[in-house]
Design an enzyme around this catalytic site. Structure first.
Site, PDB file in Angstrom:
ATOM      1  N   TYR A   1      -3.388   9.145   5.856  1.00 18.10           N
ATOM      2  CA  TYR A   1      -2.947   8.639   4.557  1.00 18.10           C
ATOM      3  C   TYR A   1      -3.848   9.181   3.452  1.00 18.10           C
ATOM      4  O   TYR A   1      -5.063   8.960   3.478  1.00 18.10           O
ATOM      5  CB  TYR A   1      -2.972   7.117   4.592  1.00 18.10           C
ATOM      6  CG  TYR A   1      -2.899   6.417   3.257  1.00 18.10           C
ATOM      7  CD1 TYR A   1      -1.858   6.660   2.362  1.00 18.10           C
ATOM      8  CD2 TYR A   1      -3.866   5.472   2.901  1.00 18.10           C
ATOM      9  CE1 TYR A   1      -1.797   6.007   1.144  1.00 18.10           C
ATOM     10  CE2 TYR A   1      -3.797   4.804   1.686  1.00 18.10           C
ATOM     11  CZ  TYR A   1      -2.769   5.082   0.813  1.00 18.10           C
ATOM     12  OH  TYR A   1      -2.713   4.425  -0.395  1.00 18.10           O
TER      13      TYR A   1
ATOM     14  N   ASP B   1      -6.457   0.178  11.435  1.00 15.33           N
ATOM     15  CA  ASP B   1      -5.575  -0.232  10.339  1.00 15.33           C
ATOM     16  C   ASP B   1      -4.186  -0.445  10.930  1.00 15.33           C
ATOM     17  O   ASP B   1      -3.491   0.512  11.275  1.00 15.33           O
ATOM     18  CB  ASP B   1      -5.558   0.866   9.266  1.00 15.33           C
ATOM     19  CG  ASP B   1      -4.767   0.475   8.028  1.00 15.33           C
ATOM     20  OD1 ASP B   1      -3.768  -0.258   8.169  1.00 15.33           O
ATOM     21  OD2 ASP B   1      -5.120   0.919   6.920  1.00 15.33           O
TER      22      ASP B   1
END
Length: 472
Positions: A143, A228
């Site tokens: 990301y 995450d």
């Protein structure tokens, strides 16, 4: 007159990931007011099941605590400012996290730290486990916002774990060791590994083998592992989601020092489609981390009204069970719709089972198998086709030609239009080259992947280290 932090250019706003957003905001598509505008396919937002939440709110008008029937609740919420969070919300959130993981693991609400979204959670964890100049290893592609979230204010560094399309971008022992050695060559102290599971941008969940490999790696080198898991509720097909907590439990590590080295980031931005509510959380088995992170959370609290409302929603077990099931069904339908349309144009995707996007292979559309060729194609798709998609280089992908394409943030009709635009672009590209040569090239690219020279890896790392507070 201003601080170095205010005047430096290390935020990453100049990344192509964020530049695409800026171009979209100049000319956003609207079916009536601006039908030729740019369609936003760079926003990982889940709008497919919002009607379920709206229906619940219509059936539970007192849930906000702001109605005439809940005056006492309003006063309590208006005066509440404990950074530990509302107990009712933390209990409900812990139960929901277990439900998402099919109740294979449980979560202790006392180990939860509430934060204003996952962005805040990741940064807070960095402050807790790393000093300025320390490094975290992250598998590529990753990301783009991590370059901002993990580095900008903390001073931490990121060293990429280069993963390859040859094995579906899976994490390997050799890739982990290579990244660790690379960090040491740069005189960086490695403090941990951070993974997204399921992966953003790949749209795949980590395998049991990868998770066990990570646990063994951080155990042997005494590192932290941040998992995450904000997309954990978006897994819509097999293989199913395996939380890092499940691995610790099955390996009888829950009461060991290894468990204290593992931390989870969670959010309701993706699983419930509520990014504007800024609901994030850290889960850790380390009491010191929980204590420190709780104190730091005072810089970014979740409003008491938001906590109250969500405690009401998440405590309705009948609703959450139906929502999770129906949301997964809709995500799969949208995923299949996107990839079927792409396939018709000769474009393939990495086989995914989760997320709000697909990892799309457009290597066959590149004028050259370079990152310059990738950026040339990206600019054509943004400016000429009118689609904002995220180039793989912005995600630090080691191979040019891959793009993240989001599809859950728009109505079905908009996605159909987007695919029509892309199909027309591909057709026009075919006409400019020999058709038979084009088809052979497409088939070849869909079957194989070529390893690239080492300078490509250096170029990727050197030119794409950037990172708008986005919805990932």
């Amino acid at each position: 007159m201003l601080s170095a932090k205010a005047t430096c250019n290390s935020h990453g706003q100049d990344s192509s990931y964020f530049l695409g957003w800026e171009e979209y905001e100049k000319n956003p598509y609207h079916p009536v007011n601006n039908p030729n505008g740019m369609i936003q396919m760079g926003l990982a937002e889940n709008q497919l099941s919002f009607d379920l939440l709206e229906s619940w709110l219509n059936n539970n008008p007192d849930s906000s605590g702001f109605t005439a029937q809940s005056v006492s609740s309003f006063k309590e919420l208006a005066l509440f400012q404990d950074y530990h969070g509302l107990p009712a919300f933390k209990n409900a959130l812990a139960d929901f996290m277990s439900e998402i993981r099919d109740n294979k693991v449980t979560f202790n609400p006392n180990n939860l730290v509430l934060t204003a979204g996952a962005t805040s959670a990741n940064e807070t964890l960095m402050f807790c486990v790393a000093d300025p100049g320390d490094a975290f290893l992250i598998p590529t592609p990753y990301y783009p916002g991590f370059d901002r979230d993990l580095k900008w204010r903390t001073g931490a560094e990121i060293v990429p774990i280069h993963c390859s399309s040859s094995n579906g971008f899976r994490i390997t022992q050799s890739a982990l060791e290579d990244a660790y050695q690379q960090a040491q060559k740069q005189n960086l102290k490695v403090k941990g590994v951070l993974v997204t599971n399921p992966s953003n941008p790949l749209g795949t969940s980590l395998s049991l083998h990868e998770l066990e490999l990570l646990v063994s790696f951080i155990s042997s080198k005494k590192l932290h592992l941040i998992s995450d898991e904000i997309y954990s509720g978006t897994v819509f097909s097999s293989p199913g989601f395996i939380s890092i907590m499940e691995v610790l439990k099955n390996k009888d590590l829950m009461n060991t020092d290894v468990a204290k080295q593992v931390h989870i980031v969670y959010s309701l931005s993706k699983d419930l489609g509520l990014p504007g509510f800024r609901i994030g959380a850290i889960y850790s088995n380390d009491d010191v981390v929980v204590s420190a992170a709780t104190k730091m959370s005072s810089f970014g609290l979740i409003s008491s009204q938001t906590q109250y409302l969500l405690s009401q929603i998440l405590s309705d077990k009948r609703f959450t069970k139906n929502y999770v099931t129906e949301n997964r069904k809709r995500l799969k339908q949208r995923h299949d719709m996107l990839e079927k349309a792409l396939h018709k144009t000769g474009i393939s995707c990495l086989k995914g089972n989760a997320g709000l996007f697909s990892w799309v292979d457009m290597r066959c559309l590149l004028s050259s198998q370079t990152f310059e060729g990738e950026m040339e194609l990206w600019k054509k798709i943004v400016y000429d086709v009118g689609l904002n998609i995220s180039p793989g280089s912005s995600c630090h992908c080691s191979e040019p030609g891959w793009f993240r394409v989001c599809s859950a943030n728009m109505p079905k009709e908009t996605l159909v239009l987007a695919m029509q635009r892309l199909s027309s672009f591909v057709d026009s590209s075919v006409k400019k080259t020999n058709h038979n040569h084009w088809r052979r090239h497409v088939n070849k690219c869909s079957r194989t992947s070529k390893s690239l020279p080492k300078w490509v890896f250096s170029l990727s790392f050197a030119t794409t280290r950037s990172g708008k507070n986005s919805d990932r």
